[in-house]
Design a protein around this motif. Structure first.
Motif, PDB file in Angstrom:
ATOM      1  N   GLN A  54       0.819  -1.211   0.000  1.00 45.54           N
ATOM      2  CA  GLN A  54       0.000   0.000   0.000  1.00 45.54           C
ATOM      3  C   GLN A  54       0.853   1.261   0.000  1.00 45.54           C
ATOM      4  O   GLN A  54       0.494   2.262  -0.617  1.00 45.54           O
ATOM      5  CB  GLN A  54      -0.910  -0.005   1.236  1.00 45.54           C
ATOM      6  N   ASN A  55       1.975   1.215   0.686  1.00 48.22           N
ATOM      7  CA  ASN A  55       2.863   2.371   0.835  1.00 48.22           C
ATOM      8  C   ASN A  55       4.297   1.894   0.600  1.00 48.22           C
ATOM      9  O   ASN A  55       5.015   1.596   1.555  1.00 48.22           O
ATOM     10  CB  ASN A  55       2.702   2.983   2.231  1.00 48.22           C
ATOM     11  N   PRO A  56       4.724   1.809  -0.665  1.00 53.39           N
ATOM     12  CA  PRO A  56       6.014   1.191  -0.976  1.00 53.39           C
ATOM     13  C   PRO A  56       7.199   1.876  -0.302  1.00 53.39           C
ATOM     14  O   PRO A  56       7.364   3.095  -0.376  1.00 53.39           O
ATOM     15  CB  PRO A  56       6.098   1.322  -2.502  1.00 53.39           C
ATOM     16  N   LYS A  57       8.000   1.052   0.374  1.00 54.54           N
ATOM     17  CA  LYS A  57       9.237   1.489   1.010  1.00 54.54           C
ATOM     18  C   LYS A  57      10.256   0.363   0.914  1.00 54.54           C
ATOM     19  O   LYS A  57       9.897  -0.796   0.671  1.00 54.54           O
ATOM     20  CB  LYS A  57       9.017   1.837   2.498  1.00 54.54           C
ATOM     21  N   ILE A  58      11.519   0.707   1.100  1.00 54.98           N
ATOM     22  CA  ILE A  58      12.573  -0.297   1.180  1.00 54.98           C
ATOM     23  C   ILE A  58      12.326  -1.156   2.420  1.00 54.98           C
ATOM     24  O   ILE A  58      11.902  -0.662   3.466  1.00 54.98           O
ATOM     25  CB  ILE A  58      13.950   0.381   1.266  1.00 54.98           C
ATOM     26  N   LEU A  59      12.599  -2.457   2.302  1.00 59.69           N
ATOM     27  CA  LEU A  59      12.474  -3.367   3.440  1.00 59.69           C
ATOM     28  C   LEU A  59      13.844  -3.919   3.798  1.00 59.69           C
ATOM     29  O   LEU A  59      14.557  -4.436   2.925  1.00 59.69           O
ATOM     30  CB  LEU A  59      11.518  -4.515   3.112  1.00 59.69           C
ATOM     31  N   VAL A  60      14.221  -3.797   5.073  1.00 59.55           N
ATOM     32  CA  VAL A  60      15.443  -4.411   5.602  1.00 59.55           C
ATOM     33  C   VAL A  60      15.018  -5.515   6.557  1.00 59.55           C
ATOM     34  O   VAL A  60      14.232  -5.274   7.483  1.00 59.55           O
ATOM     35  CB  VAL A  60      16.319  -3.381   6.343  1.00 59.55           C
ATOM     36  N   ILE A  61      15.522  -6.739   6.332  1.00 63.88           N
ATOM     37  CA  ILE A  61      15.212  -7.882   7.195  1.00 63.88           C
ATOM     38  C   ILE A  61      16.503  -8.382   7.827  1.00 63.88           C
ATOM     39  O   ILE A  61      17.494  -8.612   7.124  1.00 63.88           O
ATOM     40  CB  ILE A  61      14.543  -9.026   6.422  1.00 63.88           C
ATOM     41  N   ALA A  62      16.493  -8.579   9.121  1.00 68.54           N
ATOM     42  CA  ALA A  62      17.656  -9.109   9.836  1.00 68.54           C
ATOM     43  C   ALA A  62      17.163 -10.025  10.954  1.00 68.54           C
ATOM     44  O   ALA A  62      15.960 -10.098  11.235  1.00 68.54           O
ATOM     45  CB  ALA A  62      18.513  -7.976  10.398  1.00 68.54           C
ATOM     46  N   GLY A  63      18.106 -10.701  11.600  1.00 63.70           N
ATOM     47  CA  GLY A  63      17.768 -11.581  12.710  1.00 63.70           C
ATOM     48  C   GLY A  63      18.120 -10.957  14.043  1.00 63.70           C
ATOM     49  O   GLY A  63      18.384  -9.764  14.147  1.00 63.70           O
ATOM     50  N   MET A  64      18.110 -11.804  15.070  1.00 63.63           N
ATOM     51  CA  MET A  64      18.422 -11.361  16.430  1.00 63.63           C
ATOM     52  C   MET A  64      19.453 -12.300  17.033  1.00 63.63           C
ATOM     53  O   MET A  64      19.534 -13.488  16.685  1.00 63.63           O
ATOM     54  CB  MET A  64      17.156 -11.399  17.309  1.00 63.63           C
TER      55      MET A  64
END
Length: 271
Positions: A54-64
């Motif tokens: 709906q609101n395109p943005k860059i996505l950053v995915i990381a772990g913990m």
């Protein structure tokens, strides 16, 4: 039309979600099981995707805690049957992530195995730490890597290496993964998220519409080219950003030339 998704109002338990002006940062948050991907995490990733569609943005995915994702949750996989497999629980969310309008950056540390690796393969960019261990050991568990690796991995690293990973259970270290471009950068663990943000900043300096359309054209099937390139370029040629950015480029060049040769910029001064 789907109801608007406000990430700030959503309740997340398997994820930690931070939304910024131009990006969303998602941390996989099941450290007690090395961030294994379960149904709750999949459901929450769908919520994030709905917001980004709906609101395109860059996505950053990381772990913990030094782990990206150790795989799918084996306790859940153990009891799943044929009908569960046909639903494509993990493959559906990974395809949705891969198709997000703006780029996806996976920041990998430690274990990135099975479903965790397939989540990383769905990203547009993969960066990591020296501790990365990435691969698909599914055949050792009596199943196959059915959430994207069986076809996406060949596109990423080529058929011979993909077969080593999928059929022989090869798990790669960070340097091995970088050598075949499965990851493109290696950073100290303490610097990993900063490096991901640096890459996001670089993407953010581009025109967002041009980035979105370029990503779509890049992933179009071969038979769609060159027509899709021409149609996409036609859209961008009419965008205001194209005129503004090209004029700014010309202005900067003119200013540099004037600074390098002041006399030519104002011939009257030479009289």
């Amino acid at each position: 039309m789907a109801a608007p998704v406000n990430l700030a109002e959503e309740k997340f338990t398997a994820l930690l979600v931070e939304e910024r002006d131009d990006r969303v940062v998602v941390l996989l948050n099941r450290p007690e099981v090395k961030n294994a991907i379960d149904q709750q995490m999949v459901d929450e990733l769908h919520t994030v995707c709905a917001a980004l569609e709906q609101n395109p943005k860059i996505l950053v995915i990381a772990g913990m805690d030094g782990v990206f994702a150790s795989g799918a949750d084996i306790a859940q996989l153990r009891v799943r049957r044929r009908d569960d497999a046909l639903q494509g629980i993990n493959s559906t969310i990974f395809v949705r992530i891969a198709r997000l309008p703006m780029p996806v950056i996976a920041a990998l540390d430690g274990y990135c195995l099975g479903g965790g690796a397939e989540l990383a393969y769905a990203a547009d960019f993969r960066i990591g730490t020296p501790n990365v261990r990435i691969g698909n050991p599914e055949t050792g568990l009596g199943i196959l890597a059915a959430a994207g690796a069986s076809w996406r991995l060949k596109e990423l690293v080529g058929e011979p290496m993909a077969k080593h990973i999928l059929l022989a259970g090869l798990v790669l270290g960070a340097e091995e993964a970088r050598a075949i471009n499965l990851i493109t950068e290696i950073h100290d663990p303490a610097d990993l998220l900063e490096a991901a943000h640096s890459l996001a900043n670089r993407i953010g300096r581009q025109d967002p519409l041009a980035v979105r359309i370029t990503k779509s054209v890049f992933h179009a099937p071969a038979e769609a080219h060159p027509l899709i390139d021409q149609l996409a370029q036609g859209i961008l040629f009419e965008s205001q950003a194209k005129f503004d950015r090209m004029q700014a480029f010309l202005d900067r060049n003119a200013a540099k030339k004037a600074a390098a040769n002041p006399a030519s910029a104002n011939p009257a001064d030479g009289k």
